[in-house]
Scaffold this motif. Structure first.
Motif, PDB file in Angstrom:
ATOM      1  N   SER A  80      40.751  52.921  35.340  1.00 53.52           N
ATOM      2  CA  SER A  80      39.456  53.581  35.163  1.00 53.52           C
ATOM      3  C   SER A  80      38.343  52.587  34.906  1.00 53.52           C
ATOM      4  O   SER A  80      38.492  51.377  35.092  1.00 53.52           O
ATOM      5  CB  SER A  80      39.545  54.545  33.979  1.00 53.52           C
ATOM      6  OG  SER A  80      39.468  53.798  32.769  1.00 53.52           O
ATOM      7  N   TYR A  81      37.243  53.099  34.418  1.00 58.51           N
ATOM      8  CA  TYR A  81      36.068  52.284  34.092  1.00 58.51           C
ATOM      9  C   TYR A  81      36.198  51.632  32.727  1.00 58.51           C
ATOM     10  O   TYR A  81      35.346  50.835  32.334  1.00 58.51           O
ATOM     11  CB  TYR A  81      34.815  53.178  34.118  1.00 58.51           C
ATOM     12  CG  TYR A  81      34.811  54.161  32.965  1.00 58.51           C
ATOM     13  CD1 TYR A  81      35.609  55.302  33.017  1.00 58.51           C
ATOM     14  CD2 TYR A  81      34.049  53.941  31.827  1.00 58.51           C
ATOM     15  CE1 TYR A  81      35.641  56.191  31.961  1.00 58.51           C
ATOM     16  CE2 TYR A  81      34.076  54.840  30.764  1.00 58.51           C
ATOM     17  CZ  TYR A  81      34.877  55.967  30.841  1.00 58.51           C
ATOM     18  OH  TYR A  81      34.917  56.847  29.801  1.00 58.51           O
ATOM     19  N   HIS A  82      37.244  52.000  31.961  1.00 58.98           N
ATOM     20  CA  HIS A  82      37.365  51.438  30.615  1.00 58.98           C
ATOM     21  C   HIS A  82      37.562  49.925  30.687  1.00 58.98           C
ATOM     22  O   HIS A  82      38.325  49.430  31.502  1.00 58.98           O
ATOM     23  CB  HIS A  82      38.544  52.079  29.870  1.00 58.98           C
ATOM     24  CG  HIS A  82      38.332  53.524  29.554  1.00 58.98           C
ATOM     25  ND1 HIS A  82      37.389  53.960  28.660  1.00 58.98           N
ATOM     26  CD2 HIS A  82      38.922  54.644  30.037  1.00 58.98           C
ATOM     27  CE1 HIS A  82      37.409  55.281  28.592  1.00 58.98           C
ATOM     28  NE2 HIS A  82      38.324  55.722  29.425  1.00 58.98           N
TER      29      HIS A  82
ATOM     30  N   TRP B 223      34.952  56.884  37.226  1.00 56.97           N
ATOM     31  CA  TRP B 223      35.119  57.512  35.912  1.00 56.97           C
ATOM     32  C   TRP B 223      35.554  58.942  36.183  1.00 56.97           C
ATOM     33  O   TRP B 223      34.725  59.799  36.421  1.00 56.97           O
ATOM     34  CB  TRP B 223      33.803  57.448  35.162  1.00 56.97           C
ATOM     35  CG  TRP B 223      33.747  58.206  33.864  1.00 56.97           C
ATOM     36  CD1 TRP B 223      34.607  59.165  33.407  1.00 56.97           C
ATOM     37  CD2 TRP B 223      32.762  58.080  32.844  1.00 56.97           C
ATOM     38  NE1 TRP B 223      34.225  59.638  32.184  1.00 56.97           N
ATOM     39  CE2 TRP B 223      33.098  58.986  31.811  1.00 56.97           C
ATOM     40  CE3 TRP B 223      31.622  57.290  32.704  1.00 56.97           C
ATOM     41  CZ2 TRP B 223      32.326  59.119  30.659  1.00 56.97           C
ATOM     42  CZ3 TRP B 223      30.860  57.437  31.552  1.00 56.97           C
ATOM     43  CH2 TRP B 223      31.208  58.331  30.539  1.00 56.97           C
TER      44      TRP B 223
END
Lengths: 469, 469
Positions: free
Chosen positions: A44-46, A347
């Motif tokens: 993900s975008y994390h 996301w």
């Protein structure tokens, strides 16, 4: 967004790593930056939050030994499968040891007569299905990514087939778990059902590594259906597509898959997977499993329902290769969405609502999205009331992140107001902690008490699901 | 057999009862002997162990108030539905207050479009189905007795339809629970699936009142199938009947019910329920749910399988009244068994094994039984690998009780050696505590830690499932 990262205690770290090195050999406690980074990164975008070290475990006993050492030094343990999770579940927010089970990838038993198998946690779902192919059996749960079975248990994964075959909750008979103190616990026997005490199996399924490390799984499998067919139907508007899904479920048609793609997502898939003969309109992908006549019966019923809502152009895929191409395209929806904007990150959101509220939830969410100007294709396991928007964003842009966060917040609150959940299948990780607290406020103290009882020093994947104080 | 009964602390009891009387009115804290005895009695051979008092709660709030008072005085609480359990679950082994939820019998919501309902814990399954009839919906889980839904949750009940529709584990979306300190907790939202934190719903399902009092349940329901048909087929020997079941399951036929009765049980049912046209031979009862063609297809497949094993005489019951008569007879199997020996009590066993071991398990068990001389008809949910022997015994006869206990012990150990469970659906209560310990030895300390965390003073249905020290 700010991530609450705190390094582990240096004394504990050094002592634990020395003891781990003495036990397993220094070369097995990997501290190379690339490997560490990979283990602190999901899909993900994390942002990446690397562990202090990585241990590639080879057996339940090794996991137990490693966790026992970490427990002694109160040093965190982060279980790792293949890193396909989406809510920061593998991020080492408090430092510690990433226990990678990907080398524990043996299929230990296939009980064809009982329709179950026993696998190590690092076996991936594709690997299992490859292995099973000649037996006439299949493991249907399919989150898209080629996740490890252990990871799928940990996040209570589901995916496209859940509408028919349930989620990981429904398909695990028993687990072998290394607890926070290193003890090894088997949660159940192999019987198909049991009323023998607390359902520890279900307690660990969905616990996201915060209660222990899952090392072996007794898993239900299914006979490959006599007949499988797929169909695609396109609609002029999203509401008609959603209404078709809702009526299909309410009519009791046992569809095996029923996936919604909005115009934006369908356009992305057509481009990315070179699908021919389709236009960028709201689209439903169906799959039917059953006997030859049963499949025809299901398909005819669904075709009738779709026609009521203006979906007249049913395209069939009965040949395996055509079906595979279609579902490959569906599986690549996330990557297709990202390809709309090279260099961007995805996301994905994950709300799930009672199906009677689905049309309203999607319509309001899309209307709200239009006002933000964000690019966010929609794809959904709509038979379960679950859909994903994927914000295709530049995480470096504070403005985009703010817009996405605000839109996501509104969407989750909307889903909660409809008695839905913030996460149908991705889990909470640390990305959805505030939503979990909003969703089940009285339940959090109960969860916390369970966590405290089973992991008193909070070493198992700390910083996830809920705050401990 | 010896029962470990300890009266509650008299000071705590008097103080709690005074406060309960002051809160609810003295007349609502019932201490009449008959009522107390009824609340300490289940449907099995276990002796009556009456609570000190009975409180008929009318709402979640009242349960919460009552439990809060009991918690303050560390005085036991025993949740009570309708008393149809079979392992002493309602016995007040440490005295205390029986919290009877039978007056909490409102159906709070029917969400036909979402295929779910919300009920209070005292609603019984027959009441719910009666209520649902005109909606075209049904609640299929059917343990035989007209149990309360709350009680069915507490024991993780299942029954004849579980082979198709699963157990209570699979059919509860969310629970409202009064915890041991009186707090009210809702375990989940109404979405069909969720990955939001620990699965507290499944933790309470099967916890047998030891973690809290279930007061409301969000429950899955199903559309009444387009077509239903039943069939009965008789065999010359038990093994052929069992083999027919096993092959049916392995062939993936989605039977809705598949019940085995041995010669003794069939004889009992013929006499008790005045079934005509059958003989006292091993018998299978089938029910098929689906579309008109689907039902025919299933039945033909099963007929073919039965014929392979010598079961040629398929008797159909497509008319609702004929079907009802058959299933009524099946449901009354327990009472039919008891009627074989007026005045006797029933001791039902409940092992469940992987289906590949079922024939062997039943054959060895029956052979062993013949050597004891005990009367014990056999009936089974054989599609799940679950069967019940009912020892029809005089509990006053030490010799009969010893023989039954020894036979049951051997049967359970046999099932465990086949990776089965001591209880498929009846639960543990206090009658199977030693078996649970043998079945899941490493899991007991984990269960105990959870219990300790959620009920630190051990007031919730104490003395059940496992020892606390």
């Amino acid at each position: 967004m700010q991530v609450d990262v705190q390094p582990s205690n240096a004394t504990a770290r050094d002592a634990a790593m020395a003891e781990l090195a003495a036990t397993f050999g220094a070369e097995r406690i990997v501290t190379g930056k690339d490997i560490r980074n990979r283990h602190g990164t999901d899909e993900s975008y994390h942002p990446t939050v690397a562990p202090d070290a990585v241990f590639f475990a080879r057996s339940t006993e090794e996991v137990s030994q490693a966790v026992t050492i970490c427990a002694k030094h109160k040093w965190p343990v982060i279980p790792f499968g293949v890193g396909t999770s989406l809510e920061g579940g593998v991020a080492a927010l408090r430092g510690g040891l990433s226990v990678d089970v990907s080398e524990m990838n043996k299929i230990l038993a296939v009980n064809a007569d009982d329709l179950d198998v026993r696998v190590q946690a690092g076996v991936t779902r594709k690997q299992l299905n490859e292995y099973l192919r000649d037996t006439g059996l299949m493991f249907p749960i399919d989150p898209g990514a080629d996740a490890s079975i252990g990871g799928m248990c940990a996040t209570r994964a589901s995916g496209t087939n859940a509408v028919r075959y349930g989620t990981m909750r429904d398909n695990v008979l028993s687990l072998t778990v290394v607890m926070a103190d290193g003890r090894v616990v088997k949660t159940a026997r192999r019987a198909k059902k049991s009323a023998a005490g607390y359902d520890l199996t279900r307690l660990f399924v969905g616990s996201e590594g915060t209660l222990g490390v899952i090392t072996e799984i007794q898993l239900k499998v299914y006979g490959i259906p006599e007949a499988i067919s797929s169909a695609v139907v396109q609609f002029d508007d999203l509401e008609s597509a959603v209404s078709t899904c809702v009526l299909t479920i309410q009519s009791g048609v046992p569809v095996a898959r029923m996936e919604l793609l909005d115009d934006s997502q369908m356009g992305a898939c057509i481009a990315y997977s070179k699908l021919e003969g389709y236009t960028a309109r709201p689209t439903l992908f169906f799959e039917f499993h059953g006997s030859e006549t049963g499949v025809v019966e299901q398909a005819e019923t669904v075709q009738g329902i779709a026609a009521e809502f203006g979906g007249t152009d049913f395209k069939w895929a009965t040949k395996a290769e055509d079906r595979n191409k279609l579902w490959e395209a569906r599986h690549n929806a996330f990557y297709a969405a990202l390809a709309l904007r090279p260099g961007a990150k995805g996301w994905p959101t994950d709300v799930c609502v009672p199906i009677s509220r689905l049309a309203e939830c999607i319509t309001e969410t899309k209307k709200d999205l239009a006002e933000t100007g964000l690019l966010a294709p929609l794809v959904g396991h709509v038979g379960d009331g679950n859909f994903h928007l994927v914000y295709v964003i530049d995480p470096e842009s504070q403005e985009e992140m703010r817009l996405a966060k605000e839109h996501s917040d509104r969407m989750v609150l909307r889903a909660l107001s409809m008695d839905g959940t913030c996460t149908g299948e991705h889990g909470v990780g640390y990305g959805k902690m505030e939503f979990l607290a909003a969703e089940l406020p009285e339940a959090i103290p109960v969860m916390r008490a369970v966590k405290q009882a089973l992991d008193p020093d909070n070493i198992m994947n700390p910083g996830k699901l809920f705050r401990m104080n």
